[in-house]
Design a protein around this motif. Structure first.
Motif, PDB file in Angstrom:
ATOM      1  N   UNK A   6       0.827  -1.210   0.000  1.00 26.35           N
ATOM      2  CA  UNK A   6       0.000   0.000   0.000  1.00 26.35           C
ATOM      3  C   UNK A   6       0.861   1.260   0.000  1.00 26.35           C
ATOM      4  N   UNK A   7       0.736   2.031  -1.074  1.00 21.88           N
ATOM      5  CA  UNK A   7       1.422   3.315  -1.207  1.00 21.88           C
ATOM      6  C   UNK A   7       0.409   4.338  -1.720  1.00 21.88           C
ATOM      7  N   UNK A   8       0.852   5.557  -1.941  1.00 17.72           N
ATOM      8  CA  UNK A   8      -0.043   6.602  -2.451  1.00 17.72           C
ATOM      9  C   UNK A   8      -0.526   6.289  -3.863  1.00 17.72           C
ATOM     10  N   UNK A   9       0.114   5.317  -4.544  1.00 17.86           N
ATOM     11  CA  UNK A   9      -0.350   4.913  -5.867  1.00 17.86           C
ATOM     12  C   UNK A   9      -1.369   3.793  -5.826  1.00 17.86           C
ATOM     13  N   UNK A  10      -1.679   3.298  -4.638  1.00 22.59           N
ATOM     14  CA  UNK A  10      -2.640   2.210  -4.505  1.00 22.59           C
ATOM     15  C   UNK A  10      -4.069   2.734  -4.641  1.00 22.59           C
ATOM     16  N   UNK A  11      -4.935   1.865  -5.095  1.00 23.23           N
ATOM     17  CA  UNK A  11      -6.334   2.237  -5.271  1.00 23.23           C
ATOM     18  C   UNK A  11      -7.223   1.664  -4.183  1.00 23.23           C
ATOM     19  N   UNK A  12      -8.512   1.899  -4.333  1.00 27.41           N
ATOM     20  CA  UNK A  12      -9.495   1.438  -3.348  1.00 27.41           C
ATOM     21  C   UNK A  12      -9.529  -0.080  -3.262  1.00 27.41           C
ATOM     22  N   UNK A  13      -9.396  -0.754  -4.416  1.00 23.49           N
ATOM     23  CA  UNK A  13      -9.457  -2.219  -4.429  1.00 23.49           C
ATOM     24  C   UNK A  13      -8.342  -2.809  -3.570  1.00 23.49           C
ATOM     25  N   UNK A  14      -7.148  -2.243  -3.697  1.00 20.32           N
ATOM     26  CA  UNK A  14      -6.017  -2.747  -2.915  1.00 20.32           C
ATOM     27  C   UNK A  14      -6.214  -2.475  -1.428  1.00 20.32           C
ATOM     28  N   UNK A  15      -6.696  -1.274  -1.105  1.00 15.67           N
ATOM     29  CA  UNK A  15      -6.944  -0.942   0.298  1.00 15.67           C
ATOM     30  C   UNK A  15      -7.973  -1.887   0.891  1.00 15.67           C
ATOM     31  N   UNK A  16      -9.056  -2.103   0.174  1.00 13.45           N
ATOM     32  CA  UNK A  16     -10.116  -2.985   0.667  1.00 13.45           C
ATOM     33  C   UNK A  16      -9.600  -4.418   0.813  1.00 13.45           C
ATOM     34  N   UNK A  42     -14.353   7.013   2.770  1.00 17.59           N
ATOM     35  CA  UNK A  42     -13.817   7.912   3.793  1.00 17.59           C
ATOM     36  C   UNK A  42     -12.418   7.459   4.231  1.00 17.59           C
ATOM     37  N   UNK A  43     -12.279   6.156   4.426  1.00 16.91           N
ATOM     38  CA  UNK A  43     -10.986   5.607   4.848  1.00 16.91           C
ATOM     39  C   UNK A  43      -9.935   5.800   3.763  1.00 16.91           C
ATOM     40  N   UNK A  44     -10.339   5.652   2.509  1.00 18.11           N
ATOM     41  CA  UNK A  44      -9.406   5.792   1.393  1.00 18.11           C
ATOM     42  C   UNK A  44      -8.833   7.209   1.311  1.00 18.11           C
ATOM     43  N   UNK A  45      -9.694   8.210   1.518  1.00 19.41           N
ATOM     44  CA  UNK A  45      -9.219   9.593   1.459  1.00 19.41           C
ATOM     45  C   UNK A  45      -8.220   9.870   2.583  1.00 19.41           C
ATOM     46  N   UNK A  46      -8.470   9.325   3.756  1.00 21.09           N
ATOM     47  CA  UNK A  46      -7.530   9.503   4.866  1.00 21.09           C
ATOM     48  C   UNK A  46      -6.252   8.682   4.634  1.00 21.09           C
ATOM     49  N   UNK A  47      -6.441   7.520   4.023  1.00 24.34           N
ATOM     50  CA  UNK A  47      -5.302   6.669   3.683  1.00 24.34           C
ATOM     51  C   UNK A  47      -4.327   7.400   2.758  1.00 24.34           C
ATOM     52  N   UNK A  92      -2.099   9.772   4.631  1.00 24.45           N
ATOM     53  CA  UNK A  92      -1.094   9.041   5.406  1.00 24.45           C
ATOM     54  C   UNK A  92      -0.004   8.492   4.481  1.00 24.45           C
ATOM     55  N   UNK A  93      -0.425   7.921   3.342  1.00 21.68           N
ATOM     56  CA  UNK A  93       0.525   7.318   2.401  1.00 21.68           C
ATOM     57  C   UNK A  93       1.488   8.351   1.833  1.00 21.68           C
ATOM     58  N   UNK A  94       1.011   9.560   1.614  1.00 26.02           N
ATOM     59  CA  UNK A  94       1.891  10.622   1.114  1.00 26.02           C
ATOM     60  C   UNK A  94       2.973  10.971   2.130  1.00 26.02           C
ATOM     61  N   UNK A 154      -0.681   0.722  10.688  1.00 33.15           N
ATOM     62  CA  UNK A 154      -1.226   1.993  10.205  1.00 33.15           C
ATOM     63  C   UNK A 154      -2.685   1.824   9.776  1.00 33.15           C
ATOM     64  N   UNK A 155      -2.987   0.701   9.127  1.00 30.30           N
ATOM     65  CA  UNK A 155      -4.362   0.445   8.673  1.00 30.30           C
ATOM     66  C   UNK A 155      -5.324   0.365   9.846  1.00 30.30           C
ATOM     67  N   UNK A 156      -4.903  -0.324  10.892  1.00 31.86           N
ATOM     68  CA  UNK A 156      -5.774  -0.467  12.067  1.00 31.86           C
ATOM     69  C   UNK A 156      -6.055   0.889  12.706  1.00 31.86           C
ATOM     70  N   UNK A 157      -5.069   1.756  12.707  1.00 33.05           N
ATOM     71  CA  UNK A 157      -5.272   3.094  13.258  1.00 33.05           C
ATOM     72  C   UNK A 157      -6.234   3.903  12.389  1.00 33.05           C
ATOM     73  N   UNK A 158      -6.183   3.674  11.076  1.00 35.21           N
ATOM     74  CA  UNK A 158      -7.063   4.398  10.162  1.00 35.21           C
ATOM     75  C   UNK A 158      -8.534   4.075  10.366  1.00 35.21           C
ATOM     76  N   UNK A 159      -8.822   2.836  10.750  1.00 33.41           N
ATOM     77  CA  UNK A 159     -10.232   2.404  10.852  1.00 33.41           C
ATOM     78  C   UNK A 159     -10.748   2.342  12.274  1.00 33.41           C
ATOM     79  N   UNK A 160      -9.999   2.828  13.231  1.00 34.62           N
ATOM     80  CA  UNK A 160     -10.468   2.831  14.623  1.00 34.62           C
ATOM     81  C   UNK A 160     -11.772   3.598  14.742  1.00 34.62           C
ATOM     82  N   UNK A 161     -12.745   3.007  15.398  1.00 35.68           N
ATOM     83  CA  UNK A 161     -14.008   3.683  15.676  1.00 35.68           C
ATOM     84  C   UNK A 161     -15.067   3.508  14.604  1.00 35.68           C
ATOM     85  N   UNK A 162     -14.715   2.873  13.473  1.00 31.57           N
ATOM     86  CA  UNK A 162     -15.739   2.659  12.430  1.00 31.57           C
ATOM     87  C   UNK A 162     -16.619   1.485  12.866  1.00 31.57           C
TER      88      UNK A 162
END
Length: 386
Positions: A327-337, A354-359, A362-364, A373-381
């Motif tokens: 997962x880098x800033x060049x990754x898409x939604x499919x890879x994140x999911x 929403x998670x993708x935009x925040x991702x 972070x990736x940048x 990092x992923x677990x921190x991104x989705x905390x509280x969802x």
């Protein structure tokens, strides 16, 4: 036509010549046993006369290796040949590899002899080696820059003297694939008795063409390839064993086969890298850390949908556990999911967006986003782990 390609591994001789990568006897034994398990046909164990340590290493390998041929290198010098023969005494399948330079560059500026003397020495070294072992390989050093007509005379002399294998090295890595292939074909067509011996390639990588030249050699009549694990070797290295083997495996229409257990390629690559303290470049074909890694969104989406979209080799074929979706800033939604699913996180469409935009933010900042990092991104969802 014989379609079985013999794999001659010279990791322990030519490969070990890399400055700072020398191996002791125990390390050589460990790698040799792994090479035997890999299924190589010939192990070039060393250059016995070069040092007492190399003599002892070749002697030790001759004692422990039972399935593969064990080969010792020598110059076209009687004492070299005698030393190699002594080191190989206990080998089940011994081979002496002897020869000399044949190009005008080597003949006139290094050896400082005449072409006729080259022919005499070629005959003498093979004939003498035959007194000790049946299996004698002759090398024409710098064959890549040797004029074909003279090279054919040298090779014919070696064949008449009893060589079982004739090695045609592109010692300086100078040849283009078409040129090297035509050189092999010229020998196959013009050397009397060549049909009774094995033609071998030995290509260096100074111009990045060693693997391509080796394949061209095979296509034009060579039936042995001299190579090393990870392509290690002097200067820019040697032909990479794993590349040649997998090219032949993937291009099965060529109708060539080897005896290599390809699932052992990655493990032995790691063993050689660690033992020789030679890091493998990340983008190295077949065994590099990025060989099965995907960070581009377009590629990731394609691989997730069907691995064959971007991978012509199943990682398991070469002993790698699985492909990696990085997962880098060049990754898409499919890879994140996909990566979220691997850690047990399942998001609905809105949550994923929403998670993708925040991702992306972070990736940048951190370049590669890991599981923590992923677990921190989705905390509280709410639907996480639902």
């Amino acid at each position: 036509m014989n379609n079985r390609i013999q794999i001659f591994d010279t990791t322990l001789r030519d490969g070990e010549q890399v400055p700072g990568c020398g191996l002791n006897k125990e390390e050589k034994i460990t790698i040799a046993k792994a090479l035997e398990a890999l299924g190589v046909d010939v192990i070039e164990a060393g250059f016995p006369i070069s040092s007492p340590g190399d003599f002892e290493s070749v002697k030790a390998l001759a004692d422990v290796i039972k399935d593969a041929t064990v080969c010792g290198l020598s110059r076209a010098v009687k004492k070299d040949i005698e030393c190699a023969a002594e080191a190989l005494k206990k080998a089940v399948k011994p081979r002496i590899h002897t020869g000399l330079g044949t190009s005008d560059q080597h003949v006139f500026t290094k050896l400082k002899i005449s072409r006729e003397e080259v022919l005499i020495r070629a005959h003498e070294c093979v004939s003498y080696a035959k007194k000790f072992v049946e299996d004698v390989e002759f090398y024409a050093e710098d064959a890549g820059r040797t004029e074909n007509e003279f090279l054919a005379r040298v090779i014919e002399t070696a064949v008449k003297a009893g060589a079982t294998v004739v090695n045609i090295p592109d010692t300086t890595g100078y040849c283009l694939p078409e040129e090297y292939g035509q050189k092999i074909k010229y020998l196959a067509d013009n050397v009397r008795g060549i049909e009774n011996v094995t033609i071998s390639t030995h290509c260096h990588n100074d111009l990045g063409l060693s693997t391509a030249n080796s394949i061209a050699g095979i296509q034009n009549g060579a039936r042995q390839v001299e190579c090393t694990i990870n392509g290690v070797g002097e200067r820019a290295g040697n032909t990479s064993l794993e590349e040649v083997v997998m090219i032949l495996r993937k291009h099965n229409w060529l109708n060539f086969e080897t005896g290599i257990n390809t699932q052992q390629l990655y493990p032995i690559s790691q063993l050689v890298s660690e033992t020789m303290n030679m890091p493998i470049q990340a983008n190295k074909a077949i065994v590099g850390s990025n060989a099965f890694a995907h960070s581009s969104g377009i590629h990731q989406d394609g691989v997730i949908k069907n691995r064959d979209n971007y991978e012509i080799i199943d990682p398991a074929e070469v002993g790698v556990n699985k492909s990696s979706i990085i997962l880098t800033a060049r990754s898409g939604r499919a890879a994140l999911n996909f990566r979220l699913g691997q850690i047990g996180v399942h998001l609905n469409k809105e949550e994923l967006e929403d998670t993708y935009q925040r991702f992306l933010k972070v990736a940048d900042e951190i370049n590669v986003v890991n599981d923590k990092d992923l677990k921190e991104l989705v905390e509280g969802i709410a639907s996480v782990n639902a």
